[in-house]
Design an enzyme around this catalytic site. Structure first.
Site, short mmCIF file in Angstrom:
data_model
loop_
_atom_site.label_atom_id
_atom_site.label_comp_id
_atom_site.label_asym_id
_atom_site.label_seq_id
_atom_site.Cartn_x
_atom_site.Cartn_y
_atom_site.Cartn_z
N TYR A 143 0.85 -1.19 0.00
CA TYR A 143 0.00 0.00 0.00
C TYR A 143 0.89 1.24 0.00
O TYR A 143 2.04 1.21 0.38
CB TYR A 143 -1.00 0.00 1.15
CG TYR A 143 -0.45 -0.09 2.56
CD1 TYR A 143 0.12 1.00 3.19
CD2 TYR A 143 -0.56 -1.27 3.29
CE1 TYR A 143 0.59 0.93 4.48
CE2 TYR A 143 -0.09 -1.37 4.58
CZ TYR A 143 0.48 -0.25 5.17
OH TYR A 143 0.95 -0.35 6.47
N CYS A 144 0.33 2.34 -0.51
CA CYS A 144 1.06 3.59 -0.73
C CYS A 144 2.37 3.34 -1.48
O CYS A 144 3.45 3.72 -1.03
CB CYS A 144 1.34 4.29 0.61
SG CYS A 144 1.83 6.03 0.44
N PRO A 145 2.30 2.69 -2.65
CA PRO A 145 3.52 2.35 -3.37
C PRO A 145 4.15 3.58 -4.02
O PRO A 145 3.46 4.55 -4.36
CB PRO A 145 3.02 1.37 -4.44
CG PRO A 145 1.62 1.80 -4.70
CD PRO A 145 1.08 2.26 -3.37
#
Length: 273
Positions: A143-145
């Site tokens: 997540y939040c790459p």
């Protein structure tokens, strides 16, 4: 790297106690100090933790069913906010160490990669003190790459984002020091399932929770959130930092006003970029 945060700078570490309540308060704190640093106040580094929150990115706030997803998070006891820096949704809890570098930018330069490199260098040197070798580069499935994901053995431990003002800037990082990395990933994946109405082909991260990890998991016995913060503070002191609250710290009234402003400016279906 030690000369890149202008000395003297302050190391403000409040991570011994997790924050409760409005998740936008630490972001408001950094925003206010960023203004003051742009006017000539010394730089600072802010280290903090929050008890239970999910922080969204600006694009997340535009998803078709995001209000229902945000309400679902609140019903499960999460503080929810939209940050004014880049990136996507992240889960915060006592096992996540949050970190901000706030520095002047007197020339108003727009080259952001140097600032990401500075944060990456700080994280990497602190990890080394714990016996871990960090890599950078997007970890697919996290997540939040982003380009400046920080990983160990291919599993993401840290994400970095940035917020720029006219004469100063903020680089933010979250570091998964301990706790349940997979559960955090499952939470964010569930958020996106709700916020998109099940249409995960929209422009959202495809979260595979097993791509995430923690320092405690990868570092072995004795590596905790506390030992990471100790390594972090040691690195910052080696770079010339001084432990203590910033002399221009904002008042509670200023914080409340700024948190309200951030909420009105960014927590809307069409926030300004």
């Amino acid at each position: 790297m030690s000369g890149r945060i202008p000395s003297p700078f302050y190391i403000q570490n409040t991570s011994d106690n997790t924050l409760l309540g409005d998740i936008l308060f630490p972001f408001a704190y950094d925003e206010l100090l960023c203004q003051k640093i742009g006017e000539g106040a010394p730089a600072f580094v802010h280290i903090w933790r929050h008890e239970k929150a999910v922080v969204l990115g600006l694009r997340d706030r535009r998803l078709p069913h995001v209000e229902q997803a945000m309400e679902w998070l609140r019903l499960h006891g999460y503080q929810v906010g939209v940050r004014n820096s880049g990136g996507a949704a992240v889960s915060l809890d006592p096992g996540i160490v949050n970190l901000s570098i706030v520095m002047p930018n007197p020339g108003g330069k727009l080259e952001f990669k140097e600032d990401f490199e500075l944060m990456y260098s700080l994280i990497r040197e602190s990890f080394r003190k714990l016996g871990l070798d960090a890599d950078k580069g997007e970890v697919c499935g996290s997540y939040c790459p982003g380009e400046y994901d920080v990983s160990v053995n291919g599993r993401k431990l840290c994400g970095i984002s940035q917020r720029r003002q006219t004469k100063a800037f903020i680089v933010n990082a979250f570091v998964a020091a301990e706790g349940h990395a997979v559960r955090r990933g499952e939470l964010i994946r569930s958020f996106y399932e709700l916020a998109t109405g099940g249409n995960l082909e929209k422009d959202v991260p495809v979260v595979e929770p097993e791509t995430m990890a923690t320092l405690a998991e990868l570092g072995g016995y004795g590596v905790t959130g506390k030992t990471f913060v100790q390594a972090l503070v040691q690195t910052l002191q080696e770079w010339g930092g001084t432990i203590g609250r910033h002399p221009d710290k904002p008042s509670m009234q200023e914080l409340e006003r700024m948190a309200g402003l951030l909420r009105s400016r960014y927590d809307s279906r069409e926030p300004a970029e």
